[in-house]
Each structure stands twice: as structure tokens, then as C-alpha cells.
Design a protein around this motif. Structure first.
Motif, short mmCIF file in Angstrom:
data_model
loop_
_atom_site.label_atom_id
_atom_site.label_comp_id
_atom_site.label_asym_id
_atom_site.label_seq_id
_atom_site.Cartn_x
_atom_site.Cartn_y
_atom_site.Cartn_z
N LEU A 178 0.82 -1.22 0.00
CA LEU A 178 0.00 0.00 0.00
C LEU A 178 0.85 1.27 0.00
O LEU A 178 0.34 2.36 -0.19
CB LEU A 178 -0.96 -0.01 1.20
N HIS A 179 2.14 1.11 0.24
CA HIS A 179 3.10 2.22 0.19
C HIS A 179 2.69 3.38 1.09
O HIS A 179 2.69 4.54 0.67
CB HIS A 179 3.32 2.68 -1.25
N CYS A 180 2.33 3.06 2.33
CA CYS A 180 2.00 4.10 3.31
C CYS A 180 3.28 4.86 3.67
O CYS A 180 4.26 4.24 4.09
CB CYS A 180 1.38 3.48 4.56
N ASP A 181 3.26 6.17 3.49
CA ASP A 181 4.44 6.98 3.75
C ASP A 181 4.03 8.36 4.26
O ASP A 181 2.86 8.57 4.61
CB ASP A 181 5.32 7.07 2.50
N GLU A 182 4.97 9.30 4.26
CA GLU A 182 4.71 10.63 4.82
C GLU A 182 3.72 11.45 3.98
O GLU A 182 3.31 12.52 4.41
CB GLU A 182 6.01 11.40 5.02
N GLU A 183 3.30 10.95 2.84
CA GLU A 183 2.28 11.61 2.03
C GLU A 183 0.94 10.89 2.10
O GLU A 183 0.04 11.17 1.32
CB GLU A 183 2.75 11.70 0.57
N THR A 184 0.81 9.96 3.04
CA THR A 184 -0.37 9.11 3.13
C THR A 184 -1.20 9.41 4.37
O THR A 184 -0.66 9.53 5.48
CB THR A 184 0.04 7.62 3.19
N ILE A 185 -2.50 9.52 4.19
CA ILE A 185 -3.45 9.56 5.30
C ILE A 185 -3.98 8.14 5.43
O ILE A 185 -4.57 7.60 4.49
CB ILE A 185 -4.61 10.53 5.02
N ILE A 186 -3.73 7.51 6.56
CA ILE A 186 -4.23 6.14 6.78
C ILE A 186 -5.57 6.25 7.50
O ILE A 186 -5.67 6.87 8.56
CB ILE A 186 -3.25 5.30 7.62
N ILE A 187 -6.59 5.65 6.92
CA ILE A 187 -7.92 5.58 7.52
C ILE A 187 -8.09 4.15 8.02
O ILE A 187 -8.24 3.23 7.22
CB ILE A 187 -9.02 5.94 6.51
N GLY A 188 -8.02 3.96 9.33
CA GLY A 188 -8.11 2.63 9.90
C GLY A 188 -9.42 2.40 10.62
O GLY A 188 -9.85 3.23 11.42
N HIS A 189 -10.05 1.27 10.35
CA HIS A 189 -11.32 0.92 10.99
C HIS A 189 -11.14 -0.30 11.86
O HIS A 189 -10.62 -1.33 11.41
CB HIS A 189 -12.38 0.65 9.91
N SER A 190 -11.55 -0.22 13.13
CA SER A 190 -11.53 -1.34 14.06
C SER A 190 -10.10 -1.90 14.17
O SER A 190 -9.20 -1.18 14.57
CB SER A 190 -12.56 -2.39 13.63
N SER A 191 -9.87 -3.14 13.79
CA SER A 191 -8.50 -3.68 13.81
C SER A 191 -7.59 -2.88 12.88
O SER A 191 -6.39 -2.76 13.14
CB SER A 191 -8.49 -5.15 13.41
N GLY A 192 -8.15 -2.32 11.82
CA GLY A 192 -7.38 -1.47 10.93
C GLY A 192 -6.94 -0.18 11.61
O GLY A 192 -5.87 0.37 11.29
N ALA A 193 -7.74 0.32 12.56
CA ALA A 193 -7.34 1.50 13.33
C ALA A 193 -6.15 1.16 14.22
O ALA A 193 -5.21 1.96 14.35
CB ALA A 193 -8.51 2.01 14.17
N ILE A 194 -6.18 -0.02 14.80
CA ILE A 194 -5.05 -0.44 15.63
C ILE A 194 -3.81 -0.62 14.75
O ILE A 194 -2.71 -0.19 15.12
CB ILE A 194 -5.38 -1.75 16.38
N ALA A 195 -3.99 -1.20 13.57
CA ALA A 195 -2.86 -1.35 12.65
C ALA A 195 -2.30 0.02 12.26
O ALA A 195 -1.08 0.19 12.17
CB ALA A 195 -3.29 -2.13 11.40
N ALA A 196 -3.18 1.01 12.06
CA ALA A 196 -2.71 2.36 11.72
C ALA A 196 -1.86 2.93 12.85
O ALA A 196 -0.81 3.52 12.61
CB ALA A 196 -3.91 3.27 11.43
N MET A 197 -2.31 2.76 14.09
CA MET A 197 -1.53 3.25 15.23
C MET A 197 -0.20 2.51 15.34
O MET A 197 0.84 3.12 15.58
CB MET A 197 -2.33 3.13 16.52
N ARG A 198 -0.24 1.19 15.18
CA ARG A 198 1.00 0.40 15.25
C ARG A 198 1.97 0.82 14.14
O ARG A 198 3.16 0.93 14.38
CB ARG A 198 0.70 -1.09 15.14
#
Length: 157
Positions: A63-83
Motif C-alpha cells: 500500500l506504500h503508506c508513507d509521509e504523504e499518506t493519510i491512513i484511515i483505519g477501521h476497528s482492527s485497521g485503526a489499531i494497525a494504523a496506530m501500530r
């Protein structure tokens, strides 16, 4: 300072198709109306257990999440975003239905929630925010007080 050029939707675990399940498709369509902005949503590997050892590398390599990326995490995805934000620079994270424990569920104990809980000496609450640039931290505080803001408000419109 980087500016956001994309958002990535990280769904909750459960194995539903991210293109058609719940609100994911709607958010993707809305964000892609912003000129020059891209929104990615892919089905996650290991969608039932949502193991950190599988999800975080996927977020980086696929997914190439980097300093130009807004991560929208839902439920377990929200935890993954924080991690993910603990160890990677991202533009911002948006947390939907986030939680900070395994909820007493054996499957959740095996997932991205399996490390030290937030706020413990090993993982201070400030750790995730420290990977965001100063403007992103300021926006996160501003928008957390205004939950009615549209996604475009994050973009500075």
C-alpha cells in the motif's frame, strides 16, 4: 514538508470485501473526487486474524503508506494504523471505531492488538503522534474536536 497525495483504507478484520463492505467504497469514491488525490483500498492478507507481522509489512510494501499518506483505519485497521505510525512517518491517521484492548476475544489477542497496550511504559500514548509531522499533529488535535468536519477539511479546503 510533505503534502498528502493519497489515503489508504485499512479495514477491520473479518474478511469482508473492502470494495463493497460497509462505508469503505463510499469514502474511497468521495476522496477520489479531490483532484490529484488517490485512495487505495485492498483486501488485507490474513483478514481474519489480522496479525501485525503480516499487516504492517503489507501496509509498507503493497500500500506504500508513507509521509504523504493519510491512513484511515477501521476497528482492527485503526489499531494497525496506530501500530504502523509507531515506526513509520505518515501524514495523518484517521481512526474509526478504534480500541485499545483485545476485547476479551482470543482472535483479537492474536492480532495487531497483541503487543503492549497503549499507555504502558513500553508503548507511551505519545508514540504514535511522534511519527507525524508538527502540522499533522496540530490538524489531528483540531479535527478531533470537530468530528462533523468533512474529509476535505483535512486537505486544507
Amino acid at each position: 514538508m510533505a503534502t498528502p497525495c493519497k489515503a489508504v483504507i485499512i479495514p477491520g478484520n473479518g474478511g469482508e470485501d473492502v470494495a463493497t463492505h460497509g462505508w469503505y467504497g463510499w469514502v474511497k469514491r468521495e476522496l477520489e473526487q479531490i483532484p490529484g488525490f488517490q485512495c487505495l483500498s485492498k483486501n488485507m492478507p490474513d483478514p481474519i486474524t489480522a496479525r501485525e507481522s503480516i499487516w504492517l509489512p503489507f501496509m509498507e510494501m503493497e500500500l506504500h503508506c508513507d509521509e504523504e499518506t493519510i491512513i484511515i483505519g477501521h476497528s482492527s485497521g485503526a489499531i494497525a494504523a496506530m501500530r504502523y505510525a509507531e515506526t513509520h512517518r505518515v501524514y495523518a491517521i484517521v481512526l474509526v471505531a478504534a480500541y485499545t484492548s483485545d476485547l476479551g476475544d482470543a482472535n483479537e489477542r492474536a492480532s495487531v492488538t497483541s503487543l503492549e497496550p497503549y499507555g504502558s511504559p513500553a508503548v507511551p500514548l505519545s508514540m504514535a503522534a511522534s511519527s507525524l509531522g508538527e502540522p499533522a499533529r496540530q490538524r489531528a488535535v483540531l479535527h478531533s474536536r470537530k468530528p462533523q468536519c468533512r474529509c476535505s477539511a483535512i486537505m486544507g479546503d
